[in-house]
Design a protein around this motif. Structure first.
Motif, PDB file in Angstrom:
ATOM      1  N   ALA A 163       0.840  -1.202   0.000  1.00 16.50           N
ATOM      2  CA  ALA A 163       0.000   0.000   0.000  1.00 16.50           C
ATOM      3  C   ALA A 163       0.871   1.246   0.000  1.00 16.50           C
ATOM      4  O   ALA A 163       1.939   1.266   0.610  1.00 16.50           O
ATOM      5  CB  ALA A 163      -0.914   0.000   1.212  1.00 16.50           C
ATOM      6  N   SER A 164       0.402   2.275  -0.659  1.00 15.18           N
ATOM      7  CA  SER A 164       1.134   3.539  -0.712  1.00 15.18           C
ATOM      8  C   SER A 164       0.165   4.681  -0.985  1.00 15.18           C
ATOM      9  O   SER A 164      -1.007   4.446  -1.303  1.00 15.18           O
ATOM     10  CB  SER A 164       2.215   3.495  -1.794  1.00 15.18           C
ATOM     11  OG  SER A 164       1.635   3.295  -3.070  1.00 15.18           O
ATOM     12  N   GLY A 165       0.670   5.908  -0.878  1.00 17.38           N
ATOM     13  CA  GLY A 165      -0.125   7.072  -1.241  1.00 17.38           C
ATOM     14  C   GLY A 165      -0.607   7.922  -0.085  1.00 17.38           C
ATOM     15  O   GLY A 165      -1.219   8.970  -0.305  1.00 17.38           O
ATOM     16  N   GLY A 166      -0.362   7.484   1.142  1.00 16.70           N
ATOM     17  CA  GLY A 166      -0.783   8.274   2.286  1.00 16.70           C
ATOM     18  C   GLY A 166       0.030   9.553   2.414  1.00 16.70           C
ATOM     19  O   GLY A 166       1.025   9.752   1.728  1.00 16.70           O
ATOM     20  N   GLY A 167      -0.411  10.425   3.309  1.00 14.10           N
ATOM     21  CA  GLY A 167       0.310  11.667   3.527  1.00 14.10           C
ATOM     22  C   GLY A 167      -0.436  12.569   4.473  1.00 14.10           C
ATOM     23  O   GLY A 167      -1.471  12.198   5.039  1.00 14.10           O
ATOM     24  N   LEU A 168       0.110  13.770   4.643  1.00 18.52           N
ATOM     25  CA  LEU A 168      -0.493  14.798   5.493  1.00 18.52           C
ATOM     26  C   LEU A 168      -1.183  15.820   4.595  1.00 18.52           C
ATOM     27  O   LEU A 168      -0.525  16.422   3.726  1.00 18.52           O
ATOM     28  CB  LEU A 168       0.587  15.474   6.329  1.00 18.52           C
ATOM     29  CG  LEU A 168       0.167  16.720   7.129  1.00 18.52           C
ATOM     30  CD1 LEU A 168      -0.897  16.365   8.148  1.00 18.52           C
ATOM     31  CD2 LEU A 168       1.389  17.335   7.813  1.00 18.52           C
ATOM     32  N   VAL A 169      -2.485  15.981   4.791  1.00 18.52           N
ATOM     33  CA  VAL A 169      -3.258  16.914   3.972  1.00 18.52           C
ATOM     34  C   VAL A 169      -4.189  17.724   4.859  1.00 18.52           C
ATOM     35  O   VAL A 169      -4.436  17.365   6.008  1.00 18.52           O
ATOM     36  CB  VAL A 169      -4.083  16.184   2.892  1.00 18.52           C
ATOM     37  CG1 VAL A 169      -3.176  15.446   1.908  1.00 18.52           C
ATOM     38  CG2 VAL A 169      -5.074  15.220   3.522  1.00 18.52           C
ATOM     39  N   GLN A 170      -4.722  18.799   4.292  1.00 17.03           N
ATOM     40  CA  GLN A 170      -5.695  19.611   5.011  1.00 17.03           C
ATOM     41  C   GLN A 170      -7.111  19.081   4.774  1.00 17.03           C
ATOM     42  O   GLN A 170      -7.375  18.418   3.762  1.00 17.03           O
ATOM     43  CB  GLN A 170      -5.601  21.055   4.543  1.00 17.03           C
ATOM     44  CG  GLN A 170      -4.318  21.750   4.961  1.00 17.03           C
ATOM     45  CD  GLN A 170      -4.323  23.232   4.631  1.00 17.03           C
ATOM     46  OE1 GLN A 170      -4.967  23.654   3.665  1.00 17.03           O
ATOM     47  NE2 GLN A 170      -3.626  24.022   5.412  1.00 17.03           N
ATOM     48  N   ALA A 171      -7.989  19.392   5.677  1.00 22.29           N
ATOM     49  CA  ALA A 171      -9.392  19.007   5.520  1.00 22.29           C
ATOM     50  C   ALA A 171      -9.931  19.537   4.203  1.00 22.29           C
ATOM     51  O   ALA A 171      -9.612  20.654   3.799  1.00 22.29           O
ATOM     52  CB  ALA A 171     -10.215  19.531   6.687  1.00 22.29           C
ATOM     53  N   GLY A 172     -10.721  18.707   3.525  1.00 20.34           N
ATOM     54  CA  GLY A 172     -11.265  19.064   2.228  1.00 20.34           C
ATOM     55  C   GLY A 172     -10.420  18.604   1.055  1.00 20.34           C
ATOM     56  O   GLY A 172     -10.866  18.673  -0.092  1.00 20.34           O
ATOM     57  N   SER A 173      -9.215  18.132   1.343  1.00 22.80           N
ATOM     58  CA  SER A 173      -8.300  17.692   0.280  1.00 22.80           C
ATOM     59  C   SER A 173      -8.621  16.271  -0.163  1.00 22.80           C
ATOM     60  O   SER A 173      -9.497  15.607   0.401  1.00 22.80           O
ATOM     61  CB  SER A 173      -6.855  17.756   0.777  1.00 22.80           C
ATOM     62  OG  SER A 173      -6.480  19.062   1.122  1.00 22.80           O
ATOM     63  N   SER A 174      -7.877  15.825  -1.168  1.00 20.23           N
ATOM     64  CA  SER A 174      -8.039  14.473  -1.713  1.00 20.23           C
ATOM     65  C   SER A 174      -6.707  13.744  -1.707  1.00 20.23           C
ATOM     66  O   SER A 174      -5.635  14.361  -1.756  1.00 20.23           O
ATOM     67  CB  SER A 174      -8.571  14.530  -3.156  1.00 20.23           C
ATOM     68  OG  SER A 174      -9.843  15.133  -3.203  1.00 20.23           O
ATOM     69  N   LEU A 175      -6.782  12.448  -1.656  1.00 13.41           N
ATOM     70  CA  LEU A 175      -5.623  11.561  -1.786  1.00 13.41           C
ATOM     71  C   LEU A 175      -6.054  10.337  -2.565  1.00 13.41           C
ATOM     72  O   LEU A 175      -7.228   9.936  -2.513  1.00 13.41           O
ATOM     73  CB  LEU A 175      -5.103  11.110  -0.418  1.00 13.41           C
ATOM     74  CG  LEU A 175      -4.212  12.032   0.401  1.00 13.41           C
ATOM     75  CD1 LEU A 175      -3.951  11.401   1.772  1.00 13.41           C
ATOM     76  CD2 LEU A 175      -2.903  12.319  -0.303  1.00 13.41           C
TER      77      LEU A 175
END
Length: 117
Positions: free
Chosen positions: A5-17
């Motif tokens: 699995a990959s693709g995680g990260g730190l994002v702001q609310a309302g963002s997409s991953l």
């Protein structure tokens, strides 16, 4: 089957991953590949899954309308598109494979999603 699995990260609310789950080894028509998530001290919970042969999808109620699971047979990969992320979506996300849409027998390592408010 081994899963990565990959693709995680730190994002702001309302963002997409978009999370990816790459499988090494053959996936059979009976297999279902699913996404699950877990926060510290909590049990792992079902997010979404997809049947390898038919592409039929299954979602947890909280995931409907925001998350989309899909697969790419040629790449042997299952994706989880996360839209309009909320702080409560913060968790380690795991992919797993089995024959039941809501559980898994084999797991990959998790990828961490952190959503800041």
């Amino acid at each position: 089957v081994q899963l990565q699995a990959s693709g995680g990260g730190l994002v702001q609310a309302g963002s997409s991953l978009r999370l990816s789950c790459a499988a090494s080894g053959r996936l059979y028509s009976s297999h279902v590949v699913g996404w699950f998530r877990q926060t510290s001290g909590q049990e792992r919970e079902f997010v979404a899954s997809i049947r390898w042969r038919s592409s039929r999808t299954y979602y947890a109620d909280y995931a409907k309308g925001r998350f989309t699971v899909s697969r790419d047979n040629a790449e042997n990969t299952v994706y989880l598109q996360l839209n309009n992320l909320k702080p409560e979506d913060t968790a380690a996300y795991y992919c797993g494979v089995g024959t039941d849409p809501y559980s898994a027998n084999y797991w990959g390592q998790g990828t961490l999603v952190t959503v800041s408010s």
